[in-house]
Design an enzyme around this catalytic site. Structure first.
Site, short mmCIF file in Angstrom:
data_model
loop_
_atom_site.label_atom_id
_atom_site.label_comp_id
_atom_site.label_asym_id
_atom_site.label_seq_id
_atom_site.Cartn_x
_atom_site.Cartn_y
_atom_site.Cartn_z
N ALA A 1 52.06 22.97 49.19
CA ALA A 1 53.29 23.77 49.18
C ALA A 1 54.51 22.89 49.44
CB ALA A 1 53.20 24.91 50.18
N SER B 1 57.07 22.51 46.51
CA SER B 1 58.15 23.06 45.70
C SER B 1 58.72 24.34 46.29
CB SER B 1 57.65 23.36 44.28
OG SER B 1 57.24 22.18 43.66
N ASP C 1 51.06 10.88 43.82
CA ASP C 1 50.59 9.74 43.02
C ASP C 1 49.11 9.94 42.67
OD1 ASP C 1 52.99 8.40 42.97
OD2 ASP C 1 52.50 7.05 44.63
N ARG D 1 48.48 13.02 40.34
CA ARG D 1 48.83 12.81 38.92
C ARG D 1 47.66 12.24 38.14
NH1 ARG D 1 54.89 11.00 40.82
NH2 ARG D 1 55.58 13.15 41.13
N GLN E 1 42.10 14.46 3.19
CA GLN E 1 42.72 13.38 3.96
C GLN E 1 43.70 13.91 5.02
OE1 GLN E 1 45.57 10.50 2.20
NE2 GLN E 1 43.96 8.99 2.56
N GLU F 1 53.08 18.78 39.03
CA GLU F 1 52.87 17.50 39.73
C GLU F 1 53.79 16.40 39.15
OE1 GLU F 1 49.15 16.50 41.34
OE2 GLU F 1 48.49 18.57 41.45
N THR G 1 57.27 16.54 36.29
CA THR G 1 57.47 16.72 34.84
C THR G 1 57.39 15.36 34.13
OG1 THR G 1 59.84 16.36 35.10
CG2 THR G 1 59.08 18.65 35.25
N1 CAA Z 1 54.79 6.45 47.58
C1 CAA Z 1 55.25 6.21 48.85
N2 CAA Z 1 56.57 6.32 49.18
C2 CAA Z 1 57.43 6.68 48.19
C3 CAA Z 1 57.01 6.95 46.87
C4 CAA Z 1 55.63 6.80 46.58
N3 CAA Z 1 55.15 7.05 45.34
N4 CAA Z 1 58.08 7.30 46.13
C5 CAA Z 1 59.15 7.24 46.95
N5 CAA Z 1 58.74 6.87 48.21
C6 CAA Z 1 59.58 6.65 49.39
C7 CAA Z 1 60.68 5.62 49.08
O1 CAA Z 1 60.21 4.30 49.29
C8 CAA Z 1 61.77 6.01 50.04
O2 CAA Z 1 61.47 5.48 51.31
P1 CAA Z 1 62.65 4.96 52.30
O3 CAA Z 1 63.43 6.18 52.67
O4 CAA Z 1 61.92 4.36 53.47
O5 CAA Z 1 63.45 3.96 51.53
C9 CAA Z 1 61.64 7.54 50.13
O6 CAA Z 1 60.29 7.86 49.71
C10 CAA Z 1 62.60 8.25 49.22
O7 CAA Z 1 62.36 7.77 47.91
P2 CAA Z 1 63.40 7.95 46.72
O8 CAA Z 1 64.77 7.58 47.20
O9 CAA Z 1 62.86 7.24 45.54
O10 CAA Z 1 63.36 9.55 46.52
P3 CAA Z 1 64.02 10.44 45.41
O11 CAA Z 1 64.59 11.63 46.05
O12 CAA Z 1 64.91 9.61 44.53
O13 CAA Z 1 62.76 10.99 44.55
C11 CAA Z 1 61.12 11.11 42.81
C12 CAA Z 1 61.90 10.24 43.84
C13 CAA Z 1 60.07 10.18 42.24
C14 CAA Z 1 62.00 11.60 41.70
C15 CAA Z 1 60.47 12.30 43.55
O14 CAA Z 1 61.45 13.23 43.96
C16 CAA Z 1 59.43 13.04 42.74
O15 CAA Z 1 58.31 12.57 42.57
N6 CAA Z 1 59.75 14.25 42.23
C17 CAA Z 1 58.77 15.12 41.60
C18 CAA Z 1 58.11 16.03 42.58
C19 CAA Z 1 56.85 16.67 42.06
O16 CAA Z 1 56.02 16.01 41.46
N7 CAA Z 1 56.67 17.96 42.32
C20 CAA Z 1 55.49 18.66 41.96
C21 CAA Z 1 55.09 19.57 43.08
S1 CAA Z 1 53.40 20.00 43.29
C22 CAA Z 1 52.92 21.01 42.00
O17 CAA Z 1 53.21 20.70 40.89
C23 CAA Z 1 52.19 22.27 42.22
C24 CAA Z 1 50.70 22.25 42.16
O18 CAA Z 1 50.08 22.84 43.00
C25 CAA Z 1 49.97 21.62 41.05
#
Ligand code: CAA
Length: 380
Positions: free
Chosen positions: A124, A126, A241, A244, A280, A364, A366
């Protein structure tokens, strides 16, 4: 480089395939039509150890690794995409608890998640106005008499009505905006003040029961905090990660089913006096579908292999998810085209595969978010 699947991975793949063919596939069309939750298939998956594939055996998991997880999700998705996403998310939740949980959180939640007797795991993060940008989340967790009180709304929660363990992200430092000041909590699906809404009426994966959740003065103990206080954003990113890879594998499974059915149809359906597979136009389509499917599978397994080896895999998981999900939509669309009018009616599974595949480019992260992750890894 080794492209062979052997040992435990082949075993898990074989077990998943056998169960998918015997027990999951025969129910998929009915589950899609009725939108009923796949209780029985999930129980069967748990009995086979497939709900906690990459969780240590000390906590009831199969400890079979990420490659085995990806192969198993693919097999189940080939049969039923709804069942596969519930399996994938539960595995993601279990892994997150195993990685960040205290000993008592692990003992309390993991064996039951693995056994599947108390429900699934849900994620949870989003909210109605915070999907791609989870740093904009507004749910709060306020400290109260030795515990926490959660208030807010969560959206798009896979399996939330049937969850035993829900990972809930909330703001613990209200003055901090953005990614800081967010914590992760491990909440019982039956907690007081946690209200589950009606399943969304979705285009595809209709049996996975995607629900909104309202947290209204939901009291939880101090032991519900998962990982570090205010350190929840990174937990979410790390979990996604891995998740995905699961969604990439789900896309490969759905697309694999669509391709197999297209090949079978092209052999028997005749047009202009020959099977359509002799034309084809159809042959080239089938060839392109095969290429995209194989490339998707290799990308998913590359990301899984990197994660399993303890290497950085965030970019590889984004590449795999992006390519596999976009390819799955295209492959399933071609499958509908190959089936002609029959591709457009429920009598054949082609239209279900297309509807199921569509969400893999959305949840997870877009496709646009995956591109953002990939571009950042190249350019910073
Ligand atoms: N692993 C570890 N740490 C990470 C990371 C990763 N993959 N990505 C970012 N971080 C850390 C950064 O290093 C940073 O750390 P510091 O503050 O220490 O510097 C911190 O997190 C913030 O990172 P960003 O500044 O890069 O964050 P951002 O706001 O710019 O966002 C983003 C990055 C990749 C766009 C992220 O917002 C994202 O992945 N968005 C998509 C969210 C998503 O996938 N939602 C799906 C929800 S679940 C679902 O779909 C429902 C289901 O049940 C299936």
């Amino acid at each position: 480089m080794n492209f062979e699947i052997g040992g435990t991975q082949a075993l898990v793949q074989g077990v998943a395939r056998d169960y998918a063919v015997r027990c999951v596939a025969p129910r998929a069309a009915e589950l899609d039509a009725s939108g009923a939750f796949p209780h029985e298939p999930l129980r069967g998956l748990a009995d086979l150890g497939l709900m906690a594939i990459n969780v240590p055996s000390d906590y009831g998991g199969a400890a079979a690794g990420t490659v085995a997880f990806a192969l198993a999700v693919e097999e189940i998705a080939r049969a039923c995409a709804s069942t596969a996403v519930l399996m994938s998310v539960t595995n993601m939740v279990g892994e997150t608890i195993a990685r960040y949980g205290t000993e008592s959180q692990k003992r309390r939640y993991l064996p039951q998640l693995a056994r599947g007797d108390a429900g699934v795991g849900s994620f949870a993060l989003s909210e109605p106005s915070a999907g791609s940008d989870p740093a904009a989340l507004r749910t709060t967790a306020a400290p109260r008499s030795g515990g926490w009180v959660l208030d807010g709304r969560k959206q798009w929660i896979t399996g939330g009505a049937h969850a035993f363990a829900i990972l809930v992200w909330a703001r613990t430092a209200p003055k901090e905006s953005g990614t800081r000041g967010i914590s992760c909590f491990l909440v019982d699906g039956r907690a007081d003040g946690l209200h589950v809404g009606r399943p969304e009426d979705k285009m595809g994966i209709r049996a996975s029961h995607t629900v909104p959740i309202v947290l209204d003065g939901c009291r939880i103990g101090e032991e519900a905090l998962l990982g570090e206080l205010d350190g929840g954003f990174k937990i979410a990113m790390t979990a996604l990660d891995g998740g995905r890879i699961g969604i990439g594998a789900q896309a490969v499974g759905i697309a694999g089913a669509a391709l197999d059915e297209s090949v079978a149809y092209a052999r028997v359906r005749e047009a202009f006096g020959v099977p359509i597979g002799e034309h084809q136009a159809i042959r080239f389509k089938l060839a392109d579908m095969r290429v995209a499917l194989d490339a998707s599978r290799f990308l998913v397994l590359r990301a899984a292999e990197a994660k399993q080896a303890g290497k950085p895999f965030s970019r590889d998981a984004a590449i795999a998810k992006l390519f596999a999900s976009e390819s799955a939509v295209s492959i399933c669309n071609d499958a509908v085209q190959i089936h002609g009018g029959y591709g457009y009616v429920r009598e054949f599974a082609a239209e279900r595969h297309l509807r199921d595949a569509r969400v893999t480019t959305i949840y997870e992260g877009t496709s646009e978010i995956q591109r953002t992750v990939i571009a950042r890894s190249a350019l910073g």
